[in-house]
Design a protein around this motif. Structure first.
Motif, PDB file in Angstrom:
ATOM      1  N   SER A  99       0.833  -1.333  -0.045  1.00  0.00           N
ATOM      2  CA  SER A  99      -0.171  -0.120   0.149  1.00  0.00           C
ATOM      3  C   SER A  99       0.613   1.360   0.001  1.00  0.00           C
ATOM      4  N   ALA A 100       0.334   1.894  -1.026  1.00  0.00           N
ATOM      5  CA  ALA A 100       1.117   3.153  -1.052  1.00  0.00           C
ATOM      6  C   ALA A 100       0.357   4.177  -0.181  1.00  0.00           C
ATOM      7  N   ARG A 101       0.189   4.342   1.248  1.00  0.00           N
ATOM      8  CA  ARG A 101      -0.408   5.657   2.141  1.00  0.00           C
ATOM      9  C   ARG A 101      -0.800   6.598   1.852  1.00  0.00           C
ATOM     10  N   ASP A 102      -0.290   7.410   1.040  1.00  0.00           N
ATOM     11  CA  ASP A 102       0.608   9.200   0.996  1.00  0.00           C
ATOM     12  C   ASP A 102      -1.330   8.914  -0.275  1.00  0.00           C
ATOM     13  N   LEU A 103      -0.789   8.559  -1.733  1.00  0.00           N
ATOM     14  CA  LEU A 103      -1.492   7.906  -2.683  1.00  0.00           C
ATOM     15  C   LEU A 103      -2.818   7.644  -2.479  1.00  0.00           C
ATOM     16  N   GLN A 104      -2.903   6.773  -1.317  1.00  0.00           N
ATOM     17  CA  GLN A 104      -4.174   5.988  -0.696  1.00  0.00           C
ATOM     18  C   GLN A 104      -5.596   6.920  -0.171  1.00  0.00           C
ATOM     19  N   THR A 105      -4.073   8.075   0.964  1.00  0.00           N
ATOM     20  CA  THR A 105      -5.611   8.962   1.662  1.00  0.00           C
ATOM     21  C   THR A 105      -6.125   9.586   0.693  1.00  0.00           C
ATOM     22  N   ARG A 106      -5.550  10.553  -0.393  1.00  0.00           N
ATOM     23  CA  ARG A 106      -5.495  10.993  -0.976  1.00  0.00           C
ATOM     24  C   ARG A 106      -6.511  10.542  -2.309  1.00  0.00           C
ATOM     25  N   GLU A 107      -6.489   9.665  -1.743  1.00  0.00           N
ATOM     26  CA  GLU A 107      -7.513   9.681  -3.258  1.00  0.00           C
ATOM     27  C   GLU A 107      -8.203   9.220  -2.959  1.00  0.00           C
ATOM     28  N   MET A 108      -8.921   8.182  -1.488  1.00  0.00           N
ATOM     29  CA  MET A 108     -10.271   8.018  -1.071  1.00  0.00           C
ATOM     30  C   MET A 108     -10.954   9.706  -0.273  1.00  0.00           C
ATOM     31  N   LYS A 109     -10.149  10.292  -0.607  1.00  0.00           N
ATOM     32  CA  LYS A 109     -11.231  11.727  -0.065  1.00  0.00           C
ATOM     33  C   LYS A 109     -12.285  11.694  -1.202  1.00  0.00           C
ATOM     34  N   VAL A 110     -12.033  11.574  -2.459  1.00  0.00           N
ATOM     35  CA  VAL A 110     -12.897  11.643  -3.476  1.00  0.00           C
ATOM     36  C   VAL A 110     -14.293  10.455  -3.082  1.00  0.00           C
ATOM     37  N   GLY A 111     -14.038   9.395  -2.208  1.00  0.00           N
ATOM     38  CA  GLY A 111     -14.833   8.572  -2.277  1.00  0.00           C
ATOM     39  C   GLY A 111     -15.557   7.355  -3.186  1.00  0.00           C
ATOM     40  N   LEU A 112     -14.497   7.197  -3.552  1.00  0.00           N
ATOM     41  CA  LEU A 112     -13.411   6.361  -4.708  1.00  0.00           C
ATOM     42  C   LEU A 112     -12.458   5.308  -4.196  1.00  0.00           C
ATOM     43  N   GLY A 113     -11.603   4.622  -4.392  1.00  0.00           N
ATOM     44  CA  GLY A 113     -10.607   3.480  -4.511  1.00  0.00           C
ATOM     45  C   GLY A 113     -10.884   2.445  -3.129  1.00  0.00           C
ATOM     46  N   PRO A 114      -8.846   2.483  -3.322  1.00  0.00           N
ATOM     47  CA  PRO A 114      -8.750   3.546  -2.712  1.00  0.00           C
ATOM     48  C   PRO A 114      -7.850   1.872  -5.314  1.00  0.00           C
ATOM     49  N   ALA A 115      -7.073   3.124  -5.471  1.00  0.00           N
ATOM     50  CA  ALA A 115      -6.631   3.165  -6.910  1.00  0.00           C
ATOM     51  C   ALA A 115      -4.749   3.188  -6.960  1.00  0.00           C
ATOM     52  N   LYS A 116      -4.469   4.000  -7.018  1.00  0.00           N
ATOM     53  CA  LYS A 116      -3.310   3.706  -7.318  1.00  0.00           C
ATOM     54  C   LYS A 116      -2.559   3.357  -5.933  1.00  0.00           C
ATOM     55  N   GLY A 117      -2.959   4.082  -5.046  1.00  0.00           N
ATOM     56  CA  GLY A 117      -2.294   3.842  -4.324  1.00  0.00           C
ATOM     57  C   GLY A 117      -2.118   2.157  -3.480  1.00  0.00           C
ATOM     58  N   LYS A 118      -3.091   0.828  -4.442  1.00  0.00           N
ATOM     59  CA  LYS A 118      -2.829  -0.895  -4.230  1.00  0.00           C
ATOM     60  C   LYS A 118      -2.331  -1.032  -5.403  1.00  0.00           C
ATOM     61  N   ASP A 119      -2.682  -0.394  -7.182  1.00  0.00           N
ATOM     62  CA  ASP A 119      -2.484  -1.258  -7.745  1.00  0.00           C
ATOM     63  C   ASP A 119      -1.438  -1.315  -8.390  1.00  0.00           C
ATOM     64  N   PHE A 120      -0.297  -1.531  -7.479  1.00  0.00           N
ATOM     65  CA  PHE A 120       1.219  -1.326  -8.075  1.00  0.00           C
ATOM     66  C   PHE A 120       1.625  -3.063  -8.446  1.00  0.00           C
TER      67      PHE A 120
END
Length: 335
Positions: free
Chosen positions: A169-190
């Protein structure tokens, strides 16, 4: 049985794993045999496949091969089944406090990227833009046959084995993108590690407790320093219940992977960050080695590395704000 996929002599093989922890060897199965096929076979068929491998294939030390993920998942549903993990990580990722009441209603999951799967000892690159890389110690159940709207008995019959899962998990990416109400996306898919092999369900029955949970010790280390320790039976639901929920009104199929979600008590770094408000232990970086172990299944160990020099990974530009015009203007001037 323990069943593995591996590269040896420039070729991919499917094999039977024998030997004690730290001294395992592989015996290649007959041509055309697959992990799912053998794991889902009848007892007699499985015994025959194992007997052929032991008598017809030379023993190859595990340390001399590259272990592949034991299955190539058709899909990955990663649940969040450990209440203690939620208590800590919700503060770190979303800034909330406590376990949301909705968590208790039904098992929640996200769909992972099946193309991101790596093997038990493969290197894992830091994803672009990440400064807070984390591991997640999980167990994965593997589905062996197609089904829908499974009851408890059907779900139990559909699981053919278990393996260890690291849901990086990329926690900083996950935190930012999940504020949109979707995800995790790039915070996880690598990256998602599966391995070292698949252990068939019969091997783990002695570890099932009176409530129907598998009670397996789960441990994590970073650079040989112990980080976490939990029991898999501390999950809120059994694997059979997770599969029952996944199949409710939806198809599951052979090769589907169901992650337990991260265990508690140090199953990841973000749980500890959330409890203390400090990133200690520090986020992972190049050179760090993460080892995860699950009793009666095995261990995986991946080194974190930097992307290759010269890798171009430009970020997409930010969205442009619009004035919500309702007429069309094109390059040629037509409206």
């Amino acid at each position: 049985m323990r069943l593995a996929r591996y590269l040896h002599g420039g070729r991919a093989h499917t094999g039977l794993v024998t030997g004690e922890p730290g001294d395992e060897v592989l015996h290649a199965l007959a041509a055309g045999a697959t992990v799912l096929g053998v794991a889902g076979a009848t007892t007699a068929e499985g015994a025959a496949a194992a007997s052929w491998a032991l008598s017809s294939s030379p023993a190859v030390p595990v340390g001399s091969v590259r272990l592949l993920a034991p299955v190539q998942p058709a899909s990955i549903r990663d649940f969040v089944a450990f209440e203690e993990h939620v208590e800590g990580v919700v503060r770190s990722v979303s800034g909330g406090a406590g376990v949301p009441g909705e968590w208790y209603d039904a098992p929640a999951f996200y769909f992972g990227n099946p193309h991101s799967v790596v093997g038990a000892t493969d290197d894992v690159e830091v994803p672009p833009g990440c400064t807070a890389l984390d591991f997640e110690l999980e167990i994965a159940a593997v589905v062996g046959r197609r089904g829908r709207d499974l009851d408890a008995a059907g779900a139990r019959e559909s699981i053919v084995g278990y393996t260890v899962l690291n849901d990086w998990s990329a926690r900083d990416l996950q935190t930012r993108e999940m504020k949109v109400g979707l995800g995790p996306a790039k915070g996880k898919d690598f990256a998602c590690t599966l391995g070292p092999w698949l252990v068939t369900v019969d091997e783990l029955e002695p570890y099932r407790d009176a409530d129907g949970y598998l009670a397996l010790e789960m441990r994590s280390w970073v650079n040989a320093t112990p980080v976490g320790h939990d029991l898999s039976s501390n999950a809120g639901w059994t694997f059979e219940e997770l599969l029952q929920h996944a199949s409710r009104g939806a198809w599951v199929d052979a090769g589907d992977v169901l992650g337990s979600g991260t265990c508690g008590n140090g199953g990841c770094l973000a749980e500890m960050w959330g409890r203390t408000g400090v990133q200690e232990p520090r986020p992972l970086g190049p050179g760090d080695v993460v080892r995860l172990e699950v009793e009666a299944i095995g261990s995986i160990e991946n080194r974190v590395v930097a992307p290759p020099a010269g890798t171009a990974r430009a970020a997409v530009r930010a969205a442009r704000p619009r004035d919500r015009a309702r007429s069309r203007v094109v390059a040629g001037g037509a409206r």
